[in-house]
Enzyme design. Structure first.
Site, mmCIF file in Angstrom:
data_model
loop_
_atom_site.group_PDB
_atom_site.id
_atom_site.type_symbol
_atom_site.label_atom_id
_atom_site.label_comp_id
_atom_site.label_asym_id
_atom_site.label_seq_id
_atom_site.Cartn_x
_atom_site.Cartn_y
_atom_site.Cartn_z
ATOM 1 N N VAL A 9 -15.574 -8.837 9.523
ATOM 2 C CA VAL A 9 -16.802 -9.441 9.014
ATOM 3 C C VAL A 9 -16.920 -9.197 7.515
ATOM 4 C CG1 VAL A 9 -19.333 -9.419 9.136
ATOM 5 C CG2 VAL A 9 -17.977 -9.143 11.228
ATOM 6 N N CYS A 10 -17.196 -10.267 6.778
ATOM 7 C CA CYS A 10 -17.530 -10.150 5.358
ATOM 8 C C CYS A 10 -18.687 -11.093 5.078
ATOM 9 C CB CYS A 10 -16.334 -10.419 4.455
ATOM 10 S SG CYS A 10 -15.780 -12.127 4.362
ATOM 11 N N ALA A 11 -19.094 -11.176 3.842
ATOM 12 C CA ALA A 11 -20.271 -11.975 3.499
ATOM 13 C C ALA A 11 -20.122 -13.427 3.942
ATOM 14 C CB ALA A 11 -20.553 -11.889 2.007
#
Length: 106
Positions: A9-11
């Site tokens: 998960v990232c932005a």
């Protein structure tokens, strides 16, 4: 048959999608059968509801969300970790894969 699933998960999901590709290549090279995919922070909740996620790995830029995700995972067997900043920045897929496998006890 894939027995373990890792969600990165990232932005926006874009940076982790590159790391995802490198982790899949490392898994293939090791002969490890694992499902690995990337998601944006906003889509992560939907993926947690729809899939059996064994490891959720947060990119360093969304590390501040760890308590939020820990709350969502409180009644779940999903493991939560933050990806090492240097490994993430250098896109070291094999090192991040090894971290996920260690978390899974493999």
């Amino acid at each position: 048959m894939v027995d373990k699933t890792t969600m990165l998960v990232c932005a926006s999901g874009m940076n982790t999608s590159l790391l995802d590709s490198k982790m899949k290549k490392a898994a293939e090279d090791k002969g490890t059968d694992a499902e690995i995919f990337a998601a944006s922070a906003t889509d992560a909740g939907n993926n947690l509801a729809d899939k059996n996620i064994d490891v959720l790995m947060l990119g360093p830029q969304v590390k501040y969300m760890d308590k939020e995700f820990a709350g969502k995972l409180a009644d779940s067997p999903t493991n939560l970790a933050v990806i090492n900043m240097q490994d993430y920045g250098k896109m070291k897929g094999e090192k991040v894969l090894n971290e996920a496998l260690t978390i899974l006890g493999q």
